[in-house]
Design a protein around this motif. Sequence first.
Motif, PDB file in Angstrom:
ATOM      1  N   HIS A 257       1.102  -1.286  -0.056  1.00  0.00           N
ATOM      2  CA  HIS A 257      -0.126   0.179   0.089  1.00  0.00           C
ATOM      3  C   HIS A 257       0.855   1.100  -0.085  1.00  0.00           C
ATOM      4  N   LYS A 258       0.284   2.288   0.081  1.00  0.00           N
ATOM      5  CA  LYS A 258       1.024   3.827   0.038  1.00  0.00           C
ATOM      6  C   LYS A 258       0.259   4.395   1.425  1.00  0.00           C
ATOM      7  N   HIS A 259       1.432   4.776   2.600  1.00  0.00           N
ATOM      8  CA  HIS A 259       1.155   5.462   3.600  1.00  0.00           C
ATOM      9  C   HIS A 259       0.782   6.992   3.242  1.00  0.00           C
ATOM     10  N   ALA A 260      -0.201   7.353   3.914  1.00  0.00           N
ATOM     11  CA  ALA A 260      -0.299   8.970   3.612  1.00  0.00           C
ATOM     12  C   ALA A 260       0.824   9.775   4.438  1.00  0.00           C
ATOM     13  N   ILE A 261       1.003   9.200   5.403  1.00  0.00           N
ATOM     14  CA  ILE A 261       2.285   9.701   6.343  1.00  0.00           C
ATOM     15  C   ILE A 261       3.392   9.504   5.653  1.00  0.00           C
ATOM     16  N   GLN A 262       4.276  10.458   5.126  1.00  0.00           N
ATOM     17  CA  GLN A 262       5.525  10.214   4.594  1.00  0.00           C
ATOM     18  C   GLN A 262       5.710   9.814   3.105  1.00  0.00           C
ATOM     19  N   GLN A 263       4.259   9.379   2.837  1.00  0.00           N
ATOM     20  CA  GLN A 263       4.062   8.980   1.466  1.00  0.00           C
ATOM     21  C   GLN A 263       4.788   7.641   1.013  1.00  0.00           C
ATOM     22  N   ALA A 307      -3.096   6.043   2.318  1.00  0.00           N
ATOM     23  CA  ALA A 307      -3.259   7.067   1.223  1.00  0.00           C
ATOM     24  C   ALA A 307      -4.079   6.264   0.029  1.00  0.00           C
ATOM     25  N   TRP A 308      -3.646   4.915  -0.101  1.00  0.00           N
ATOM     26  CA  TRP A 308      -4.410   4.022  -1.019  1.00  0.00           C
ATOM     27  C   TRP A 308      -4.178   2.691  -0.689  1.00  0.00           C
ATOM     28  N   GLY A 309      -4.960   1.693  -0.959  1.00  0.00           N
ATOM     29  CA  GLY A 309      -4.887   0.460  -0.613  1.00  0.00           C
ATOM     30  C   GLY A 309      -5.807  -0.094   0.385  1.00  0.00           C
TER      31      GLY A 309
END
Length: 325
Positions: A257-263, A307-309
């Motif tokens: 997935h992709k983290h929102a925090i720190q991308q 962020a998504w996933g």
Amino acid sequence: MSPDPLLTHDPDRRRDIAHVGPVELYTPVLAASRDFFVDHMGLREVHRTADSVYLHTWDDYQSWTVRLVQRDRAGIGRTYLRAASPQALGRLTQAVDGAGFGRGVVTDVRGLGPVHLFADPDGHELGLYWDVEWYRADDTDRPALKNQAARYPGRGANLRRLDHVNYLTADVPGTADFLRDVLGARCTEQIVSDDGSPQAIWYNLGNKSYDLVYTEDWTGSRGRLHHVAFATDTREEILRAADVCLDAGIHIETGPHKHAIQQTFFLYVWEPGGNRIELCNAGARLILAPDWKTISWTREERAKGQAWGLRTIETFHTHGTPVVD
């Protein structure tokens, strides 16, 4: 002008830590943990003793990256931090000792010169050093380009370097003060509670987006590990690593997935000893602004998930090593 409450560091302060150096991981199944990192993650075994194995990521200029140590329970051993210069080492040790966190000097760490030991407020042991033995490739892994530490392994996840360490702590605010005031690190992002106090903090030492992370330990325990993270060259290698772990029977906890925090694009797995390992790729995101203002994430923002996933699995918030009842 009043100080900015989100500017959590002094731009004029000298940055005395160069980067996170090698780390030690405890495992109750040394041989299986070794095979995980070598066969599936692409590290290289460079030395072993009766109770430990030293491993190297292919683009680490230092002689070793991870030391696996046989213990009854999984967890984090020492984390070594390289000073930016001999003079910086002196300033850092003076600050650490003056704050009452120093634990003396050892000279028996493989590949490192004198190491000045200390503990963070939660009891995690760390060490400061300057002198270091550089990695020397032999005929089996000599790279074509002399500005690269070793040949690209072309095996498993092909982990390039150690990226960051995420600790669990019983006292996030106290640890934040220590990182800022004693080590001179800066907070790039944080999770805050409803009253504004930090519950998780991401601190950087240079221009990377983050190097040391501390998350609130829901058990109230001290000295535990959330995960150790390694960087890959590309996102595609993380996707391939998921297939490699699937075939090898490695527990995939969550991702990719992709983290929102720190991308950060990520995959979390548990190595055979039980330690959580993150494979991450943050792209080219750097913190170049000397007056960077800390990004704060609220409970409502965190409730939206990644962020998504897929949504974060529950064990991500509860599992740490060593495991406590």
